[in-house]
Write a protein that holds these residues in place. Sequence first.
Motif, PDB file in Angstrom:
ATOM      1  N   THR A   1      17.286  -2.010   2.959  1.00 26.28           N
ATOM      2  CA  THR A   1      16.812  -0.744   3.168  1.00 26.28           C
ATOM      3  C   THR A   1      17.770   0.278   2.706  1.00 26.28           C
ATOM      4  N   ASP A   2      18.919   0.203   3.173  1.00 20.86           N
ATOM      5  CA  ASP A   2      19.938   1.300   2.636  1.00 20.86           C
ATOM      6  C   ASP A   2      20.090   1.472   1.169  1.00 20.86           C
ATOM      7  N   TYR A   3      20.146   0.489   0.528  1.00 20.94           N
ATOM      8  CA  TYR A   3      20.634   0.503  -0.580  1.00 20.94           C
ATOM      9  C   TYR A   3      19.606   0.665  -1.679  1.00 20.94           C
ATOM     10  N   GLN A   4      18.274   1.419  -1.378  1.00 19.67           N
ATOM     11  CA  GLN A   4      17.157   1.401  -1.998  1.00 19.67           C
ATOM     12  C   GLN A   4      16.548   2.821  -1.598  1.00 19.67           C
ATOM     13  N   THR A   5      16.204   3.554  -2.736  1.00 15.15           N
ATOM     14  CA  THR A   5      15.468   4.753  -2.821  1.00 15.15           C
ATOM     15  C   THR A   5      14.049   4.793  -1.968  1.00 15.15           C
ATOM     16  N   VAL A   6      13.584   5.792  -1.428  1.00 14.47           N
ATOM     17  CA  VAL A   6      12.297   5.672  -1.029  1.00 14.47           C
ATOM     18  C   VAL A   6      11.104   5.652  -2.047  1.00 14.47           C
ATOM     19  N   TRP A   7      11.406   6.194  -3.404  1.00 11.51           N
ATOM     20  CA  TRP A   7      10.476   6.166  -4.189  1.00 11.51           C
ATOM     21  C   TRP A   7      10.714   4.817  -5.114  1.00 11.51           C
ATOM     22  N   ALA A   8      11.606   4.066  -5.079  1.00 13.41           N
ATOM     23  CA  ALA A   8      11.904   2.754  -6.038  1.00 13.41           C
ATOM     24  C   ALA A   8      10.555   2.060  -6.213  1.00 13.41           C
ATOM     25  N   ARG A   9      10.164   1.720  -7.271  1.00 16.42           N
ATOM     26  CA  ARG A   9       9.028   1.002  -7.873  1.00 16.42           C
ATOM     27  C   ARG A   9       9.260   0.141  -8.995  1.00 16.42           C
ATOM     28  N   ARG A  10      10.171   0.122  -9.964  1.00 17.82           N
ATOM     29  CA  ARG A  10      10.009  -0.691 -10.943  1.00 17.82           C
ATOM     30  C   ARG A  10      11.538  -1.578 -10.964  1.00 17.82           C
ATOM     31  N   SER A  11      11.241  -2.729 -10.472  1.00 21.97           N
ATOM     32  CA  SER A  11      12.476  -3.701 -10.405  1.00 21.97           C
ATOM     33  C   SER A  11      13.281  -3.945 -11.528  1.00 21.97           C
ATOM     34  N   GLY A  12      14.692  -4.007 -11.362  1.00 20.27           N
ATOM     35  CA  GLY A  12      15.463  -4.167 -12.765  1.00 20.27           C
ATOM     36  C   GLY A  12      16.563  -3.805 -12.453  1.00 20.27           C
ATOM     37  N   ALA A  13      17.040  -2.916 -11.430  1.00 16.73           N
ATOM     38  CA  ALA A  13      18.543  -2.628 -11.238  1.00 16.73           C
ATOM     39  C   ALA A  13      19.541  -3.403 -10.541  1.00 16.73           C
ATOM     40  N   VAL A  14      20.596  -3.482 -10.821  1.00 17.61           N
ATOM     41  CA  VAL A  14      21.668  -4.258 -10.037  1.00 17.61           C
ATOM     42  C   VAL A  14      22.781  -3.253  -9.235  1.00 17.61           C
ATOM     43  N   ALA A  15      22.340  -2.094  -9.432  1.00 19.48           N
ATOM     44  CA  ALA A  15      23.155  -1.058  -8.796  1.00 19.48           C
ATOM     45  C   ALA A  15      22.174   0.100  -8.484  1.00 19.48           C
ATOM     46  N   ALA A  16      22.193   0.867  -7.200  1.00 20.98           N
ATOM     47  CA  ALA A  16      21.288   1.846  -7.045  1.00 20.98           C
ATOM     48  C   ALA A  16      21.723   3.040  -7.457  1.00 20.98           C
ATOM     49  N   PRO A  17      20.912   4.072  -7.703  1.00 21.70           N
ATOM     50  CA  PRO A  17      20.977   5.773  -8.430  1.00 21.70           C
ATOM     51  C   PRO A  17      21.186   6.470  -6.956  1.00 21.70           C
ATOM     52  N   THR A  18      22.753   6.195  -6.605  1.00 26.77           N
ATOM     53  CA  THR A  18      22.932   6.476  -5.234  1.00 26.77           C
ATOM     54  C   THR A  18      22.543   8.035  -4.776  1.00 26.77           C
ATOM     55  N   ALA A  19      22.635   9.061  -5.425  1.00 25.57           N
ATOM     56  CA  ALA A  19      22.361  10.357  -5.042  1.00 25.57           C
ATOM     57  C   ALA A  19      20.974  10.234  -4.626  1.00 25.57           C
ATOM     58  N   SER A  20      20.136   9.448  -5.066  1.00 21.53           N
ATOM     59  CA  SER A  20      18.681   9.383  -4.572  1.00 21.53           C
ATOM     60  C   SER A  20      18.639   8.819  -3.199  1.00 21.53           C
ATOM     61  N   LEU A  21      19.910   8.047  -2.675  1.00 26.32           N
ATOM     62  CA  LEU A  21      19.638   7.417  -1.356  1.00 26.32           C
ATOM     63  C   LEU A  21      19.606   8.698  -0.160  1.00 26.32           C
ATOM     64  N   HIS A  22      19.883   9.898  -0.587  1.00 23.27           N
ATOM     65  CA  HIS A  22      20.034  10.950   0.510  1.00 23.27           C
ATOM     66  C   HIS A  22      18.669  11.602   0.910  1.00 23.27           C
ATOM     67  N   PHE A  23      17.376  11.135   0.174  1.00 18.25           N
ATOM     68  CA  PHE A  23      16.253  11.493   0.201  1.00 18.25           C
ATOM     69  C   PHE A  23      15.232  10.584   1.326  1.00 18.25           C
ATOM     70  N   ASP A  24      14.467  11.436   2.242  1.00 21.43           N
ATOM     71  CA  ASP A  24      13.470  10.729   2.765  1.00 21.43           C
ATOM     72  C   ASP A  24      12.107  11.573   2.505  1.00 21.43           C
ATOM     73  N   GLU A  25      11.088  10.787   2.817  1.00 24.21           N
ATOM     74  CA  GLU A  25       9.623  11.415   2.704  1.00 24.21           C
ATOM     75  C   GLU A  25       9.515  13.082   3.196  1.00 24.21           C
ATOM     76  N   ALA A  26      10.049  13.047   4.283  1.00 23.96           N
ATOM     77  CA  ALA A  26      10.122  14.400   4.834  1.00 23.96           C
ATOM     78  C   ALA A  26      10.647  15.458   4.101  1.00 23.96           C
ATOM     79  N   LEU A  27      11.697  15.316   3.430  1.00 22.94           N
ATOM     80  CA  LEU A  27      12.403  16.130   2.792  1.00 22.94           C
ATOM     81  C   LEU A  27      11.688  16.520   1.318  1.00 22.94           C
ATOM     82  N   LEU A  28      11.283  15.373   1.013  1.00 21.98           N
ATOM     83  CA  LEU A  28      10.225  15.483  -0.221  1.00 21.98           C
ATOM     84  C   LEU A  28       9.088  16.330  -0.077  1.00 21.98           C
TER      85      LEU A  28
END
Length: 350
Positions: free
Chosen positions: A169-196
């Motif tokens: 859960t932690d190493y996945q963004t809330v908008w992740a949808r297209r599988s294929g990465a082996v590392a997270a786009p980590t700045a995006s991990l700080h967002f949740d639905e409420a902030l969006l």
Amino acid sequence: MKLSDFDFELPEALIATRPARPRTSARLLVADGGTIADTRVHALGTWLRAGDRLVLNDTKVIPARLSGLRHRAGAQGPTAARIEVTLLEPGADGTWGALIKPLKKISVGEEVVFSPDLSARLEAKEDGQGRLRFNLLGEDFDAALAEAGAMPLPPYIAARRPADAQDKTDYQTVWARRSGAVAAPTASLHFDEALLAELAGMGVTFSHVTLHVGAGTFLPVKVEDVTSHKMHAEWGEVSVEAAREIAETKAAGGRVIPVGTTALRLIETAARAAGEIAPWQGETDIFIYPGFDFRVTDALMTNFHLPKSTLMMLVSALVGQDRLREIYEHAVSQEYRFFSYGDASLLIPD
């Protein structure tokens, strides 16, 4: 430019091994022009305005780390060897490129069993890597991998603790949808639905692009003359819709702000050929270092990066080397948390 120009002293205690909870409680350093402010991610809207567009990388991290057994019947009887695998990228022929440890313990043609449902045969060894063919495809493979695999945490976290269920859960963004990465786009991990939702309510807009982050993002720079460094290639796509949205924002005088260096590298790649943002798909090995001409990016939200890394060079290209040094000295002195699970910065150049 020398590699040593992008070095800095970082106390090990500042390397984060778990993210902030909730996500938006992470600290946020805002470098706006010549000022620096200390705040929290949940206050991001204070620094944005109606008409700004955040560009979000919607890649999805796969649980690419697998542990299995290779069985062999020899002259001295049956033997087994533990084999650790990190998947890198799928091939057009249905196989997967992978880091295999220890590679010498497995021969071409042998099978590794990862779970009762998932196994793979080694088809080739090349350039210190292996090429695996799994027993499953499609959704069946995805389901078995989700059950047997672990998240491929960066080396500086994996050296301190093993991946666990919480990382899925932690190493996945809330908008992740297209599988294929082996590392997270980590700045995006700080967002949740409420902030969006809050940002959308104040007139901030969003565009989704895809860059499948590869393990090469953690490769060290080994040359002292940084301009001679060769970047790894990663697959990405800027859709017709995303290109149109970004172009409209630029035309209206709004700011285009990638969330993460992966989104930035992709939109700047998509602007190289025509001189402005355009739809694009393919592999990019764009290397951004001081002197780079940014054609789309107006500001950047990003985490704090490894010393002497290509990402430090990218950030330096955006804000300037002296300014970067000032920002990082402040972050260290104020004990910001660093790297993938660490805190964030919002960089708004003059």
